[in-house]
Design an enzyme around this catalytic site. Sequence first.
Site, short mmCIF file in Angstrom:
data_model
loop_
_atom_site.label_atom_id
_atom_site.label_comp_id
_atom_site.label_asym_id
_atom_site.label_seq_id
_atom_site.Cartn_x
_atom_site.Cartn_y
_atom_site.Cartn_z
N ARG A 25 0.84 -1.20 0.00
CA ARG A 25 0.00 0.00 0.00
C ARG A 25 0.87 1.24 0.00
O ARG A 25 1.78 1.40 0.80
CB ARG A 25 -0.91 0.00 1.24
CG ARG A 25 -1.60 1.34 1.54
CD ARG A 25 -2.89 1.51 0.75
NE ARG A 25 -3.48 2.81 0.89
CZ ARG A 25 -4.51 3.12 1.66
NH1 ARG A 25 -5.07 2.17 2.40
NH2 ARG A 25 -4.99 4.33 1.69
N ARG A 66 -5.70 0.88 -4.69
CA ARG A 66 -4.78 0.43 -3.65
C ARG A 66 -4.66 -1.09 -3.63
O ARG A 66 -5.60 -1.80 -3.91
CB ARG A 66 -5.17 0.96 -2.29
CG ARG A 66 -6.63 0.81 -1.99
CD ARG A 66 -7.05 1.70 -0.85
NE ARG A 66 -7.18 3.06 -1.30
CZ ARG A 66 -7.97 3.95 -0.77
NH1 ARG A 66 -8.69 3.65 0.27
NH2 ARG A 66 -8.04 5.16 -1.22
N ASP A 117 -6.56 -1.94 1.57
CA ASP A 117 -7.10 -0.88 2.42
C ASP A 117 -7.77 -1.56 3.61
O ASP A 117 -8.60 -2.45 3.42
CB ASP A 117 -8.12 -0.05 1.64
CG ASP A 117 -8.64 1.14 2.43
OD1 ASP A 117 -7.84 1.74 3.18
OD2 ASP A 117 -9.83 1.46 2.30
N ASP A 121 -9.75 -0.49 7.12
CA ASP A 121 -10.33 0.59 7.92
C ASP A 121 -10.93 0.02 9.20
O ASP A 121 -11.59 -1.02 9.18
CB ASP A 121 -11.46 1.29 7.16
CG ASP A 121 -10.95 2.15 6.01
OD1 ASP A 121 -9.85 2.73 6.14
OD2 ASP A 121 -11.65 2.26 5.00
#
Length: 171
Positions: A86, A95, A98, A100
């Site tokens: 990344r 990307r 990712d 989160d």
Amino acid sequence: MTVLSRAVLSVGANLGDRLGTLQGCVQAIARLPDTDVLAISPVYETVPVGGPAQPDYLNAVLIIQTGLPPYDLLEAVHRIEADFGRVRAERFGPRMLDVDIIEYEGRVSGDPVLTLPHPRAHERAFVLAPWHDINPGAELPGRGAVAELLAGLDRGGVRPVPGAGLQVGTP
């Protein structure tokens, strides 16, 4: 004694071997100290939201139990993203991986380094649909029931990927 907290993570990739990257990510998260992956959603293929033209994503949601405090968890998932290549070059850009933190033990924080819950989770079907699959009664702190939030969104760009399951152990 380590205090364990539940967290919801969203994982996605739209470059390279997307499914292989997500599988490796799940395994890396499971190897974090004092962390167990409790549930893994089905995989969805999703149209990118915002940013430049780019390939579709594969997305999934994990429910974990961890002894890592929120900022340590954030640092750990950033390391995992970096390990998978990344590069943080363009906001909402393509990307390799990712990760989160969507929700952490019901905490609410406006800290710009780690806003909890994730500030856009309530408007993202690619987060809410897989989360709802593994926890239909989930609540997004400050926003309400995941089922109700999801019912108010267009799910047209969020498609299940049959046979693309992720697991903690080696596939």
